[in-house]
Design a protein around this motif. Structure first.
Motif, PDB file in Angstrom:
ATOM      1  N   SER A  76       0.812  -1.196  -0.025  1.00 42.29           N
ATOM      2  CA  SER A  76       0.128   0.053  -0.090  1.00 42.29           C
ATOM      3  C   SER A  76       1.053   1.307  -0.141  1.00 42.29           C
ATOM      4  CB  SER A  76      -0.827  -0.019   1.358  1.00 42.29           C
ATOM      5  OG  SER A  76      -1.812   1.062   1.031  1.00 42.29           O
ATOM      6  N   ILE A  77       0.675   2.053  -0.928  1.00 38.34           N
ATOM      7  CA  ILE A  77       1.285   3.432  -1.090  1.00 38.34           C
ATOM      8  C   ILE A  77       0.373   4.580  -0.940  1.00 38.34           C
ATOM      9  CG2 ILE A  77       2.336   4.783  -2.642  1.00 38.34           C
ATOM     10  CD1 ILE A  77       2.946   2.148  -4.311  1.00 38.34           C
ATOM     11  N   GLU A  78       0.740   5.456  -0.085  1.00 36.86           N
ATOM     12  CA  GLU A  78      -0.027   6.558   0.277  1.00 36.86           C
ATOM     13  C   GLU A  78       0.583   8.035  -0.318  1.00 36.86           C
ATOM     14  OE1 GLU A  78      -0.574   7.224   4.595  1.00 36.86           O
ATOM     15  OE2 GLU A  78      -1.958   5.439   4.545  1.00 36.86           O
ATOM     16  N   PRO A  79       0.010   8.242  -1.399  1.00 39.10           N
ATOM     17  CA  PRO A  79       0.467   9.794  -1.958  1.00 39.10           C
ATOM     18  C   PRO A  79       0.637  10.953  -0.899  1.00 39.10           C
ATOM     19  CG  PRO A  79      -1.227   8.695  -3.314  1.00 39.10           C
ATOM     20  CD  PRO A  79      -1.090   8.048  -2.162  1.00 39.10           C
ATOM     21  N   GLU A  80       1.545  11.752  -0.902  1.00 44.01           N
ATOM     22  CA  GLU A  80       1.444  12.917  -0.255  1.00 44.01           C
ATOM     23  C   GLU A  80       1.848  14.254  -0.818  1.00 44.01           C
ATOM     24  OE1 GLU A  80       4.862  11.356   2.235  1.00 44.01           O
ATOM     25  OE2 GLU A  80       3.213  10.672   3.792  1.00 44.01           O
ATOM     26  N   GLY A  81       2.250  14.117  -2.235  1.00 43.52           N
ATOM     27  CA  GLY A  81       2.389  15.391  -3.045  1.00 43.52           C
ATOM     28  C   GLY A  81       2.915  15.101  -4.259  1.00 43.52           C
ATOM     29  N   MET A  82       3.326  16.193  -4.995  1.00 47.32           N
ATOM     30  CA  MET A  82       3.647  16.050  -6.498  1.00 47.32           C
ATOM     31  C   MET A  82       5.314  16.227  -6.413  1.00 47.32           C
ATOM     32  SD  MET A  82       0.684  15.890  -8.002  1.00 47.32           S
ATOM     33  CE  MET A  82       1.515  16.174  -9.775  1.00 47.32           C
ATOM     34  N   VAL A  83       5.811  16.058  -7.416  1.00 50.20           N
ATOM     35  CA  VAL A  83       7.300  16.182  -7.806  1.00 50.20           C
ATOM     36  C   VAL A  83       6.967  17.181  -9.073  1.00 50.20           C
ATOM     37  CG1 VAL A  83       9.370  15.521  -8.408  1.00 50.20           C
ATOM     38  CG2 VAL A  83       8.050  14.118  -7.102  1.00 50.20           C
ATOM     39  N   LYS A  84       7.500  18.324  -9.039  1.00 49.55           N
ATOM     40  CA  LYS A  84       7.691  19.404 -10.096  1.00 49.55           C
ATOM     41  C   LYS A  84       9.108  19.632 -10.294  1.00 49.55           C
ATOM     42  CE  LYS A  84       3.039  20.936  -9.189  1.00 49.55           C
ATOM     43  NZ  LYS A  84       2.126  22.120  -9.082  1.00 49.55           N
ATOM     44  N   ASP A  85       9.575  19.656 -11.540  1.00 48.33           N
ATOM     45  CA  ASP A  85      11.010  20.124 -11.933  1.00 48.33           C
ATOM     46  C   ASP A  85      11.791  19.346 -10.876  1.00 48.33           C
ATOM     47  OD1 ASP A  85      10.127  21.714 -14.307  1.00 48.33           O
ATOM     48  OD2 ASP A  85       9.449  23.357 -12.752  1.00 48.33           O
ATOM     49  N   HIS A  86      11.798  18.260 -10.685  1.00 51.31           N
ATOM     50  CA  HIS A  86      12.559  17.473  -9.809  1.00 51.31           C
ATOM     51  C   HIS A  86      12.341  17.973  -8.244  1.00 51.31           C
ATOM     52  CE1 HIS A  86      14.415  15.497 -12.843  1.00 51.31           C
ATOM     53  NE2 HIS A  86      14.301  16.743 -13.711  1.00 51.31           N
ATOM     54  N   LYS A  87      11.686  18.748  -7.935  1.00 47.79           N
ATOM     55  CA  LYS A  87      11.438  19.363  -6.421  1.00 47.79           C
ATOM     56  C   LYS A  87      10.161  18.673  -5.914  1.00 47.79           C
ATOM     57  CE  LYS A  87      14.315  23.406  -7.321  1.00 47.79           C
ATOM     58  NZ  LYS A  87      14.037  23.701  -8.586  1.00 47.79           N
ATOM     59  N   ASP A  88      10.122  18.295  -4.563  1.00 53.52           N
ATOM     60  CA  ASP A  88       9.053  17.702  -3.807  1.00 53.52           C
ATOM     61  C   ASP A  88       8.251  18.780  -3.581  1.00 53.52           C
ATOM     62  OD1 ASP A  88      10.326  15.354  -4.123  1.00 53.52           O
ATOM     63  OD2 ASP A  88      10.722  15.447  -1.997  1.00 53.52           O
ATOM     64  N   ASP A  89       6.713  18.635  -3.994  1.00 51.66           N
ATOM     65  CA  ASP A  89       5.737  19.858  -3.609  1.00 51.66           C
ATOM     66  C   ASP A  89       4.803  19.246  -2.779  1.00 51.66           C
ATOM     67  OD1 ASP A  89       3.754  21.858  -3.748  1.00 51.66           O
ATOM     68  OD2 ASP A  89       3.245  21.342  -5.895  1.00 51.66           O
ATOM     69  N   PHE A  90       4.537  19.580  -1.512  1.00 50.15           N
ATOM     70  CA  PHE A  90       3.659  19.403  -0.600  1.00 50.15           C
ATOM     71  C   PHE A  90       2.404  20.209  -0.369  1.00 50.15           C
ATOM     72  CE2 PHE A  90       7.649  17.128   0.555  1.00 50.15           C
ATOM     73  CZ  PHE A  90       7.219  15.616   0.377  1.00 50.15           C
ATOM     74  N   GLU A  91       2.636  21.459  -0.965  1.00 48.18           N
ATOM     75  CA  GLU A  91       1.829  22.423  -0.552  1.00 48.18           C
ATOM     76  C   GLU A  91       0.876  23.106  -1.552  1.00 48.18           C
ATOM     77  OE1 GLU A  91       1.507  23.114   2.588  1.00 48.18           O
ATOM     78  OE2 GLU A  91       3.124  21.743   2.935  1.00 48.18           O
ATOM     79  N   SER A  92       1.000  22.920  -2.949  1.00 50.09           N
ATOM     80  CA  SER A  92       0.248  23.244  -4.015  1.00 50.09           C
ATOM     81  C   SER A  92      -1.254  22.747  -3.760  1.00 50.09           C
ATOM     82  CB  SER A  92       1.039  22.972  -5.396  1.00 50.09           C
ATOM     83  OG  SER A  92       0.738  21.853  -5.661  1.00 50.09           O
ATOM     84  N   ALA A  93      -2.185  23.307  -4.506  1.00 50.57           N
ATOM     85  CA  ALA A  93      -3.395  22.934  -4.310  1.00 50.57           C
ATOM     86  C   ALA A  93      -3.541  21.527  -5.024  1.00 50.57           C
ATOM     87  CB  ALA A  93      -4.380  23.764  -4.996  1.00 50.57           C
ATOM     88  N   GLU A  94      -2.849  21.386  -6.245  1.00 50.12           N
ATOM     89  CA  GLU A  94      -2.588  19.941  -6.887  1.00 50.12           C
ATOM     90  C   GLU A  94      -2.073  18.842  -5.840  1.00 50.12           C
ATOM     91  OE1 GLU A  94      -1.140  18.430 -11.216  1.00 50.12           O
ATOM     92  OE2 GLU A  94      -0.432  20.118 -10.492  1.00 50.12           O
TER      93      GLU A  94
END
Length: 147
Positions: A76-94
């Motif tokens: 089981s995997i729980e998503p926590e955010g996105m990766v954008k331009d190789h940087k972890d993003d936990f705060e954007s709306a997406e």
């Protein structure tokens, strides 16, 4: 976000050990992950609580954690955010839309081999596309496992 749960099942003429190998090990995982995007790479050690990143060649993808790993039984995997331009993003709306979702794989041994069930949550707007991608991914998993 209103989450849509996708359920899929496939019966495989392969042992749970073989199916587990296809789900988690290179080069197999890259082959069936290709159904979700081109040149996706997975970064994790698969241990419970460990970081999980899946990123394409352009540096975009998802970050999360391994919530559960019972070898040859449950992952089981729980998503926590996105990766954008190789940087972890936990705060954007997406990125925040991914939090609280889960992707789970269950393996159960059958007389013919292994039954693989998957459950994946996604937003309503992407549910149809994701269901189609899962159908293709399961065909690839079946092909790889039954080789």
């Amino acid at each position: 976000m209103s989450a849509k749960i996708i359920h899929k099942t496939v019966n495989l003429k392969a042992s749970p050990e073989r199916v587990w190998q296809v789900l988690l090990e290179s080069p197999y995982i890259e082959e069936w992950y290709a159904e979700f995007g081109e040149d996706l790479k997975v970064e994790t050690d698969w241990s419970p609580g460990s970081k999980y990143r899946v990123v394409d060649k352009n540096g975009f993808g998802m970050i999360g954690k391994i919530a559960e790993n019972v070898p040859m039984k449950t992952l089981s995997i729980e998503p926590e955010g996105m990766v954008k331009d190789h940087k972890d993003d936990f705060e954007s709306a997406e990125a925040k839309q991914l939090k609280g979702n889960r992707e789970t794989y269950w393996l159960s041994e059958t007389a013919e081999g292994t039954k693989l069930d998957i459950e994946s949550a996604c937003s309503e707007e992407y549910a149809g596309m994701m269901a189609d991608m899962w159908d293709k991914a399961l065909v690839t998993i079946k092909k790889l496992a039954e080789k």
